[in-house]
Write a protein that holds these residues in place. Structure first.
Motif, PDB file in Angstrom:
ATOM      1  N   ILE A  84       0.893  -1.061   0.008  1.00 12.55           N
ATOM      2  CA  ILE A  84       0.168   0.069   0.096  1.00 12.55           C
ATOM      3  C   ILE A  84       0.940   1.349  -0.009  1.00 12.55           C
ATOM      4  O   ILE A  84       0.584   2.277  -0.774  1.00 12.55           O
ATOM      5  N   ILE A  85       2.074   1.270   0.810  1.00 13.99           N
ATOM      6  CA  ILE A  85       2.972   2.312   0.649  1.00 13.99           C
ATOM      7  C   ILE A  85       3.581   2.623  -0.578  1.00 13.99           C
ATOM      8  O   ILE A  85       3.606   3.709  -1.095  1.00 13.99           O
ATOM      9  N   SER A  86       3.906   1.587  -1.183  1.00 11.96           N
ATOM     10  CA  SER A  86       4.347   1.674  -2.727  1.00 11.96           C
ATOM     11  C   SER A  86       3.383   2.201  -3.543  1.00 11.96           C
ATOM     12  O   SER A  86       3.792   3.014  -4.430  1.00 11.96           O
ATOM     13  N   LEU A  87       2.141   1.841  -3.514  1.00 13.20           N
ATOM     14  CA  LEU A  87       0.887   2.358  -4.291  1.00 13.20           C
ATOM     15  C   LEU A  87       0.668   3.806  -3.829  1.00 13.20           C
ATOM     16  O   LEU A  87       0.531   4.650  -4.608  1.00 13.20           O
ATOM     17  N   ALA A  88       0.987   4.241  -2.567  1.00  8.56           N
ATOM     18  CA  ALA A  88       0.553   5.561  -2.424  1.00  8.56           C
ATOM     19  C   ALA A  88       1.819   6.331  -2.863  1.00  8.56           C
ATOM     20  O   ALA A  88       1.536   7.681  -3.203  1.00  8.56           O
ATOM     21  N   GLU A  89       3.162   5.941  -2.857  1.00  9.43           N
ATOM     22  CA  GLU A  89       4.091   6.874  -3.247  1.00  9.43           C
ATOM     23  C   GLU A  89       3.804   7.003  -4.841  1.00  9.43           C
ATOM     24  O   GLU A  89       4.316   7.999  -5.330  1.00  9.43           O
ATOM     25  N   THR A  90       3.481   6.034  -5.603  1.00 12.45           N
ATOM     26  CA  THR A  90       3.309   5.963  -6.944  1.00 12.45           C
ATOM     27  C   THR A  90       2.131   7.129  -7.297  1.00 12.45           C
ATOM     28  O   THR A  90       2.319   7.874  -8.414  1.00 12.45           O
ATOM     29  N   ALA A  91       1.142   7.061  -6.416  1.00 11.05           N
ATOM     30  CA  ALA A  91       0.041   7.940  -6.691  1.00 11.05           C
ATOM     31  C   ALA A  91       0.410   9.310  -6.458  1.00 11.05           C
ATOM     32  O   ALA A  91      -0.184  10.362  -6.984  1.00 11.05           O
ATOM     33  N   ARG A  92       1.291   9.430  -5.436  1.00 14.64           N
ATOM     34  CA  ARG A  92       1.623  11.013  -4.916  1.00 14.64           C
ATOM     35  C   ARG A  92       2.608  11.602  -6.211  1.00 14.64           C
ATOM     36  O   ARG A  92       2.551  12.697  -6.318  1.00 14.64           O
ATOM     37  N   ARG A  93       3.477  10.707  -6.635  1.00 11.10           N
ATOM     38  CA  ARG A  93       4.275  11.215  -8.025  1.00 11.10           C
ATOM     39  C   ARG A  93       3.602  11.410  -9.254  1.00 11.10           C
ATOM     40  O   ARG A  93       3.908  12.311  -9.945  1.00 11.10           O
ATOM     41  N   GLU A  94       2.790  10.363  -9.521  1.00  9.41           N
ATOM     42  CA  GLU A  94       2.320  10.258 -10.880  1.00  9.41           C
ATOM     43  C   GLU A  94       0.718  10.500 -10.961  1.00  9.41           C
ATOM     44  O   GLU A  94       0.153  10.535 -11.932  1.00  9.41           O
ATOM     45  N   GLY A  95       0.176  10.449  -9.943  1.00 12.35           N
ATOM     46  CA  GLY A  95      -1.488  10.682  -9.859  1.00 12.35           C
ATOM     47  C   GLY A  95      -2.084   9.362  -9.763  1.00 12.35           C
ATOM     48  O   GLY A  95      -1.415   8.250  -9.909  1.00 12.35           O
ATOM     49  N   LEU A  96      -3.517   9.297  -9.543  1.00 13.36           N
ATOM     50  CA  LEU A  96      -4.121   8.073  -9.200  1.00 13.36           C
ATOM     51  C   LEU A  96      -4.333   7.227 -10.435  1.00 13.36           C
ATOM     52  O   LEU A  96      -4.434   5.940 -10.337  1.00 13.36           O
ATOM     53  N   LEU A  97      -4.265   7.936 -11.577  1.00 12.07           N
ATOM     54  CA  LEU A  97      -4.446   7.049 -12.896  1.00 12.07           C
ATOM     55  C   LEU A  97      -3.367   5.996 -13.122  1.00 12.07           C
ATOM     56  O   LEU A  97      -3.624   5.014 -13.827  1.00 12.07           O
ATOM     57  N   ALA A  98      -2.242   6.598 -12.713  1.00  8.29           N
ATOM     58  CA  ALA A  98      -1.001   5.614 -12.843  1.00  8.29           C
ATOM     59  C   ALA A  98      -1.075   4.366 -11.907  1.00  8.29           C
ATOM     60  O   ALA A  98      -0.318   3.574 -12.270  1.00  8.29           O
TER      61      ALA A  98
END
Length: 277
Positions: A84-98
């Motif tokens: 979940i933290i990995s997904l949160a970091e991805t969403a924070r950098r690239e947005g939810l669509l990523a």
């Protein structure tokens, strides 16, 4: 995700059987406890009553339920939090669509469904309702499997007592033959032994193990729901991590912190080595 053998269930059942068998053998003879009629009354009666109690579609899932009792998923709450933290970091950098591509790489269908709902722009409250409804029905399905073994554990001693009554009645009809009274009494009591054995060594412990399995899986799903909603709300990954750790026992939290400190130390050592090259 493939399941692995749960050795605690296997060892528990086998040790119970072995220890009781040894106690019987040490104090007498195994042959005394072997009675086909007693087994048919106790086990057969328990199965028959369970068939009456549950419809066939429910009983058809019994083998699958047994598989759950003797195996476990290699999934830990700490691993779920890291994902979940990995997904949160991805969403924070690239947005939810990523997160869409990352969702299809997840092994857990429950988390995958929640992430895809978030990517589709579903209202947070609706996401929570959908996931909690699915979790509720998951818990009910687990309860059905537990209920089968709980029911069998309730019926087995009753049929053991019924077999004892049948044996005593047969024995009383032969009072004119004193030599048969002792053997008849032994056979009558064997059915009570079978009922108690099946209930307390097999059925009730398996029902308890299924309950523990259910509680573990529900905890993991609750962590997933809270984590996914936090991602959708755009919260800081560190805040999400601390929030999700609140679901875990202190020992697991301390273990995660220790692993994190080790990883941080390795990173610092690598940076120090790189700086001198």
């Amino acid at each position: 995700m493939q399941r692995r053998v749960d050795y605690s269930t296997l060892v528990g059942v086998l040790s119970g059987v072995i220890l009781i068998t040894y106690a019987i053998y040490n104090g007498g003879t195994i042959r005394t406890y072997l009675s086909l009629n007693s087994f048919l009354i106790t086990f057969g009666g328990t199965v028959a009553a369970t068939i009456v109690y549950y419809p066939f579609p429910k009983l058809a899932q019994l083998l699958q339920v047994l598989k759950v009792a003797f195996t476990e998923k290699p999934l830990e709450p700490s691993d779920v939090i890291k994902t979940i933290i990995s997904l949160a970091e991805t969403a924070r950098r690239e947005g939810l669509l990523a997160l869409e591509d990352a969702a299809y790489q997840l092994n857990d269908e429950f988390m995958q469904k929640g992430i895809l709902l978030i990517v589709d722009g579903t209202d947070p409250e609706l996401v929570r309702n959908i996931m909690e409804t699915e979790l509720l029905f998951l818990e009910e399905r687990h309860g059905e499997g537990q209920g089968i073994f709980q029911t069998m554990g309730t019926f087995a001693p009753a049929f053991g007592l019924l077999g004892t009554v049948i044996g005593l009645i047969n024995m009383l009809t032969q009072l004119d033959n004193p030599d048969s009274i002792g053997a008849g009494m032994a056979v009558a009591l064997v059915t009570t032994f079978y009922g108690s054995f099946l209930a307390n060594v097999i059925f009730l412990p398996l029902a308890g193990k299924l309950k523990v399995r259910s509680s573990e899986e529900i905890l993991i799903k609750e962590v997933m729901i809270e984590g996914m909603l936090s991602i959708q709300a755009g919260e800081n990954p560190r805040i999400i991590e601390e929030k999700l750790k609140a679901f875990l026992a202190p020992a697991i939290r301390n273990g995660m912190n220790s692993n994190k400190n080790v990883e941080s130390g390795e990173d610092l050592a690598w940076q120090h080595q790189t700086a001198h090259q």
